[in-house]
Design a protein around this motif. Sequence first.
Motif, PDB file in Angstrom:
ATOM      1  N   GLN C  24      38.272  32.291  45.903  1.00 19.93           N
ATOM      2  CA  GLN C  24      37.390  32.272  44.732  1.00 19.93           C
ATOM      3  C   GLN C  24      36.410  33.441  44.740  1.00 19.93           C
ATOM      4  N   ASP C 101      44.922  39.750  34.857  1.00 14.87           N
ATOM      5  CA  ASP C 101      43.739  39.038  34.374  1.00 14.87           C
ATOM      6  C   ASP C 101      43.168  38.150  35.477  1.00 14.87           C
ATOM      7  N   ARG C 103      41.998  35.270  35.884  1.00 13.77           N
ATOM      8  CA  ARG C 103      42.373  33.883  36.142  1.00 13.77           C
ATOM      9  C   ARG C 103      43.590  33.836  37.081  1.00 13.77           C
ATOM     10  N   GLN C 104      44.565  34.725  36.798  1.00 15.59           N
ATOM     11  CA  GLN C 104      45.726  34.788  37.686  1.00 15.59           C
ATOM     12  C   GLN C 104      45.319  35.275  39.067  1.00 15.59           C
ATOM     13  N   ARG C 106      42.599  34.818  40.613  1.00 15.16           N
ATOM     14  CA  ARG C 106      41.983  33.752  41.396  1.00 15.16           C
ATOM     15  C   ARG C 106      43.019  32.767  41.895  1.00 15.16           C
TER      16      ARG C 106
END
Lengths: 156, 117, 506
Positions: C24, C101, C103-104, C106
């Motif tokens: 994260q 991006d 989100r990917q 993470r």
Amino acid sequence: MYDSIILRNVSRLMFPILLLLSLFMLVRGHNLPGGGFIGGLVAASAFILQIIAAGPTYVRTSFQINFLNLAAFGVIFAALWGLPGLVTGEAYMLAFWLKEPIPGIGKLGTPVLFDIGVYLTVIGVTTQLALVLAEEPTLYPIQRPPARPNATAPEV
Amino acid sequence: MNLILSLVVGTLFAGGIYLVLRRSVVKLMLGLVLLSHGAHLLIFLMGDGLIKARTPFVRAETGVAPPDSADPLIQALILTAIVISLGLLTFVMALAYRTDQAVGSDDLNAMTSTDQL
Amino acid sequence: MAHHLFLPLIVPLFSAGVATLISQRLAWARVIAVAATLFNLGYGTWLLVTVATTGRQVTQGGGWVAPFGITLMADGLSAIMLFLTALLTLVTILFSFATIDARQERFYYYPLLLLLMFGCSGAFLTGDLFNLYVWFEILLVASFGLITLGGSRAQLEGGLKYVVLNLFASLCFLVGAGLVYGVAGTLNMAHLAERLNAIQEPTLVTAVAGFFLIAFGGKAALAPLFFWLPTSYHTPSIAVTALFGGLLSKVGIYALYRVFGTVFQSELGRLAPLILAVAGVTMVVGVIGAMAQVNVRRILAFHIVSQVGYMAMGLGLASVAGLTAGILFMAHNIVVKTALFLIGGAAEHLTGSGELKQMGGMARREPFLAVLWLLASFALVGIPPLSGFFGKLGLIQAGVAQEQWLIVGVAAGVSLFTLFSMLKIWNEVFWKKAYGDMSRLPRAGAGLLAPAVILVAVSIALGLGAAPALEYSVLAAEQTLDTVGLARDVCGAGGCDAVELAVARE
């Protein structure tokens, strides 16, 4: 999917017993059937029984363990105990043992510690797989246990 | 015993290949399960298979393996293979489920959008 | 004993674990990923030099004696592949900084990439057939995760086919490994090479070798087992496509070289006509498939298939010259293919679409990108003095020397069609007028261009320094075919059977 009160209570009682059994398997494993992998599977089955009985949300909230991180930690821990061999100029994963066996546990050495890493990894990976599959809403439509009538704060 | 197990391996492979060739994703998945079981059993048979493999552990006095000893290497191989196929097949199940949700069908013929021009 | 061979495996493993724990905190995960790949790149460079000066490097896991323990070994071929794996992973990570991006990113993107590098490095270094299977599965798991990362419908559909056909190939590999253990009673590559050459039942060995041909042929995308590749490779993010396109199918080719060049060397002569036929069909089918496509990444994906055919041709010629040219071609192709994916992908990233119809005007807008494309595509086609020329020349010379006229003709002809496809992309993406109003689209920054620049530079270096590269390929090919030397390096002067007998006597 139905909510069985018998299963829920029995699984709650079984949980510590299964974990103890898994630890027994882990310690026993060096010369007899058992070991980190088998022990890990037994421990994971304790968690999976909880998932089946009380649902994945219950397991997530009441244990507060990130099982994927547990697996990653297990991998690191297991791989760590191969390093003493490299540091001393020998091959990776060369085993080092204490001279005297410890009463009650038996011989201790780096392979035992390696096995603990495997144990953690197997618990982490297997439980994580079961959790992810169980959390699919239509695949496993389990209801959470009904809230107690006099409960005020909503469960997290 | 070898003959019976060989027949079982053959049956598993035949069933697995038949299922893999079906159009339904679920049957495809089950076919892969059967095939991997067949492969594991086949390794098991290879312990004292076509040409006798020598077991790695031998008696210190005689230099030969005890007569009733099993080959430990194949057991290690099978355990490894089972673990791997367990993980991979779980992934396939999850993937098949997601695909079924995204496509709205478990028919492989409905999954041609990445092949069309 | 060269215990340093464990390092390129331990470092990615540890960093993958740590990157999972801190996935994260993106900044740290990025730092760890770059550091681990840099380490492997440095180690790979050092290993290239070490193998060239001191020969094959061998070590045993856990200190067990050779045919019993798990052997790690590095010869010229392993060193080349290890180096290129680290280079590609590094370049991919740099490219994904600019494109992927968050989100990917993470969702365990860096741990998966490191796991992929771990699996590939292990596959290139192992000296044990069953361990090769395990390494293949590790890199397969990582690639499954990467190809479905994002979870769009196209990715799931393509990913399902990729996963199922690769699993099937893995099962063939597993069956082959089981059978070979039943036949020879060992899984150590050096020991196997020693025993299989002396075995009494050659038909049995040929049948077993067939399983390996199907397994690795499937993973390397040889005809007729290549269908998973063009249906899935254009679906994930561009960086992942580039890494897969450059590396994954070549792991299959590496395994073919290793297994048929070393372990089943006695079978290579018998299977060579089959391999040559498959290679020829693969070249033609791949290039014809590409002609029909109208999407940048899909055209390039079909060209992977076509070029894998050339590498299989190097093996099918079953000679030092053929294998040398095959290795040189593979090294060139890994670099250039990834560069093309990155350049085409950069254009796609800027335009927002990979369909040729909706692209255009790039030569005017991004002249530097266009120059990079020209260099890389000419290298792919094999125009001298760029890197692709020498590999193809070597293959054709080796073919002529053995009077395999048909495959030589096919190889030369397919080059022309490759040129056609490359020019098609050039015309549509770079040369033709812009599709619609493109003035508001973003411009290419240094982060987008730098990865491709690195790879094109490596490709040009391979072309200009063709003589040392060729010399190294000769070394790699000779080491691959040298089973006697392998047994001596792994098990000692007497070979592996002698060690086993000595241990049994004790």
